[in-house]
Design a protein around this motif. Structure first.
Motif, PDB file in Angstrom:
ATOM      1  N   LYS A   1       3.254   3.254  -8.589  1.00 23.24           N
ATOM      2  CA  LYS A   1       2.590   4.265  -9.424  1.00 23.24           C
ATOM      3  C   LYS A   1       1.155   3.857  -9.734  1.00 23.24           C
ATOM      4  N   LYS A   2       0.962   2.593 -10.032  1.00 19.31           N
ATOM      5  CA  LYS A   2      -0.391   2.105 -10.304  1.00 19.31           C
ATOM      6  C   LYS A   2      -1.273   2.235  -9.071  1.00 19.31           C
TER       7      LYS A   2
ATOM      8  N   ASP B   1      11.941  -2.357 -11.900  1.00 23.39           N
ATOM      9  CA  ASP B   1      11.077  -3.101 -12.823  1.00 23.39           C
ATOM     10  C   ASP B   1       9.760  -3.554 -12.202  1.00 23.39           C
ATOM     11  N   GLU B   2       9.745  -3.784 -10.909  1.00 25.27           N
ATOM     12  CA  GLU B   2       8.550  -4.344 -10.281  1.00 25.27           C
ATOM     13  C   GLU B   2       7.879  -3.378  -9.311  1.00 25.27           C
ATOM     14  N   LEU B   3       8.629  -2.905  -8.340  1.00 26.23           N
ATOM     15  CA  LEU B   3       8.006  -2.135  -7.267  1.00 26.23           C
ATOM     16  C   LEU B   3       7.564  -0.749  -7.724  1.00 26.23           C
TER      17      LEU B   3
ATOM     18  N   SER C   1       0.841  -1.197   0.000  1.00 28.49           N
ATOM     19  CA  SER C   1       0.000   0.000   0.000  1.00 28.49           C
ATOM     20  C   SER C   1       0.871   1.240   0.000  1.00 28.49           C
ATOM     21  N   GLY C   2       0.523   2.164  -0.903  1.00 28.67           N
ATOM     22  CA  GLY C   2       1.234   3.430  -0.951  1.00 28.67           C
ATOM     23  C   GLY C   2       2.660   3.287  -1.446  1.00 28.67           C
ATOM     24  N   ALA C   3       3.466   4.281  -1.142  1.00 26.80           N
ATOM     25  CA  ALA C   3       4.875   4.312  -1.541  1.00 26.80           C
ATOM     26  C   ALA C   3       5.796   4.159  -0.339  1.00 26.80           C
TER      27      ALA C   3
ATOM     28  N   THR D   1       6.606   8.954  -0.809  1.00 25.49           N
ATOM     29  CA  THR D   1       6.057   9.342  -2.104  1.00 25.49           C
ATOM     30  C   THR D   1       6.833   8.655  -3.226  1.00 25.49           C
ATOM     31  N   VAL D   2       6.313   8.772  -4.451  1.00 25.25           N
ATOM     32  CA  VAL D   2       7.010   8.210  -5.619  1.00 25.25           C
ATOM     33  C   VAL D   2       8.358   8.895  -5.814  1.00 25.25           C
ATOM     34  N   GLU D   3       8.400  10.202  -5.568  1.00 25.60           N
ATOM     35  CA  GLU D   3       9.666  10.921  -5.701  1.00 25.60           C
ATOM     36  C   GLU D   3      10.690  10.405  -4.708  1.00 25.60           C
ATOM     37  N   ASP D   4      10.237  10.077  -3.491  1.00 26.21           N
ATOM     38  CA  ASP D   4      11.157   9.504  -2.499  1.00 26.21           C
ATOM     39  C   ASP D   4      11.745   8.184  -2.991  1.00 26.21           C
TER      40      ASP D   4
END
Length: 432
Positions: free
Chosen positions: A245-246, A238-240, A179-181, A208-211
């Motif tokens: 993002k999805k 490749d995976e996480l 769940s989440g980033a 966050t995704v940026e993190d």
């Protein structure tokens, strides 16, 4: 500094404290593995941290405690949200009394007015112990665990086991709970010497995704040239990262839908409120219109004059053209118009006595006509309202010219006393 800014700073500090506690990872992992038994409770780690850090009531904390307590106590009837603090305090007392391990030798809820006055450490540790008690006592949790171990195959991974997502060259382990980033990192520092103990440090390294992107591309943390770091780097990229993002896109859509639903609910509530106001105004307007119509119908209905000269209104008004209903005049209205008519009669008599002999003859004629009217005629309310306005108006109405007019005859009847507008006046004449 304003109170709002102080509260915001306090909440931020509490979130940092919660995030640094290793027990929070245990709570997040449990909720991820046993989410099928949590009645649809879903949250991201940062949402749980924020809920624990706040000092006011919130849905996530209440839903988690109600569900955890239901599982611990094996209750068939769900605990209501208004009673969960009471059940929680009693459950802690019972566990301590029975010798269950607790992080304190007392119940911290007995020293505060309510749960939200506890410090964040106590909140996290209480949730942590509720998870442990569920694993020990909850029938549905034990059934799920037994089913997983019983049906699992030797070469297959156990879905309930918490395993690291990857390991770097320094032996640090990385965890992601779906769940989440939020990525957690576990660092094990082995002590040196006889008296040195191993120290385990849990850290939340991304939110966050940026993190995540910054951490992956930081060579000081993950070195692609190192063997273990290279495997970890490829797995993260490749995976996480696509999975995160999805997940974030799905959450943004859910949040946007939730906002739209809340706005729609507010609009519906506003429309209902406006419709109630319009309905209320319509009803009040209808009542006012009914009163106006009643006054008009009352003015057009018949009245009668008794032989004694008193003004008497009929309880039942003259039927309408379609004979659908009868109006009823109150006793107060009858008394008011009676007094007005008596005043008019007195003024009329005083003016008549001071007039000339010609007026005296007219008065005699009018008195005789009034006497014939009282024997069977009915005076309409329209005429009565106009005639009792003043003595001058009464004199003008009871003049000979008006008396001989067709309108007067239509309202009061013929000289013989027959009521032209009410076929039932003959019966009244017989009674009189």
């Amino acid at each position: 500094m304003s109170t709002t800014s102080v509260d915001t700073n306090t909440t931020t500090e509490n979130e940092i404290k919660v995030r640094s506690m290793k027990e929070i990872c245990y709570i997040v992992a449990f909720c991820d593995k046993f989410k099928s038994n949590l009645k649809g409770i879903e949250f991201w780690p940062e949402e749980l941290e924020r809920a624990i850090a706040t000092e006011y009531e919130n849905d996530l904390i209440e839903n988690l405690h109600c569900t955890f307590l239901n599982n611990c106590l094996n209750r068939k009837k769900p605990i209501e949200r208004t009673q969960w603090q009471k059940f929680l305090s009693e459950a802690i007392d019972q566990k301590i009394k029975k010798g269950y391990h607790f992080y304190q030798d007392f119940n911290p809820l007995r020293r505060v007015k309510n749960y939200y006055e506890l410090n964040v450490e106590d909140k996290v540790l209480i949730l942590n112990k509720l998870i442990t008690w569920q694993l020990q006592d909850s029938l549905i949790i034990r059934k799920m665990i037994d089913s997983e171990y019983r049906n699992g195959k030797k070469n297959e991974e156990n879905s309930l086991e918490v395993k690291p997502y990857g390991v770097d060259r320094r032996g640090r382990r990385y965890y992601y709970f779906g769940s989440g980033a939020r990525i957690y990192r576990e660092t094990i520092n082995k002590g040196k010497g006889k008296n040195k103990q191993t120290k385990i440090i849990w850290e939340a390294i991304t939110t966050t995704v940026e993190d995540v992107e910054n951490y992956i591309n930081n060579p000081k943390e993950i070195k692609p040239s190192a063997k273990l770091d290279k495997v970890l780097y490829k797995k993260l990229v490749d995976e996480l990262l696509p999975e995160i993002k999805k997940e974030i896109q799905l959450k943004e859509k859910r949040d946007a839908r939730k906002v739209r639903q809340e706005k729609l609910a507010q609009r519906v509530a506003l429309l209902h409120a406006n419709s109630e106001i319009v309905a209320s105004r319509t009803r009040s307007g209808t009542r006012r219109a009914a009163r106006v119509n009643y006054a008009e119908s009352s003015a057009s209905s018949g009245t009668s004059i008794s032989r004694q000269g008193s003004f008497v209104l009929q309880d039942d008004a003259t039927p309408t053209t379609n004979n659908s209903h009868y109006a009823t005049r109150s006793r107060t209205a009858r008394g008011t118009e009676k007094r007005k008519y008596e005043e008019v009669t007195q003024d009329h008599d005083s003016d008549t006595r001071s007039s000339s002999s010609t007026k005296s003859s007219k008065k005699s004629k009018i008195s005789a006509d009034l006497s014939s009217v009282s024997n069977g005629a009915r005076m309409s309310r329209t005429t009565s309202v106009v005639s009792i306005g003043s003595a001058a108006t009464a004199n003008s109405i009871f003049s000979r010219a008006d008396y001989e007019s067709p309108e007067f005859r239509e309202v009061f009847g013929s000289e013989a006393g027959t009521d032209l507008s009410d076929p039932g006046s003959d019966a009244m004449d017989e009674d009189l």
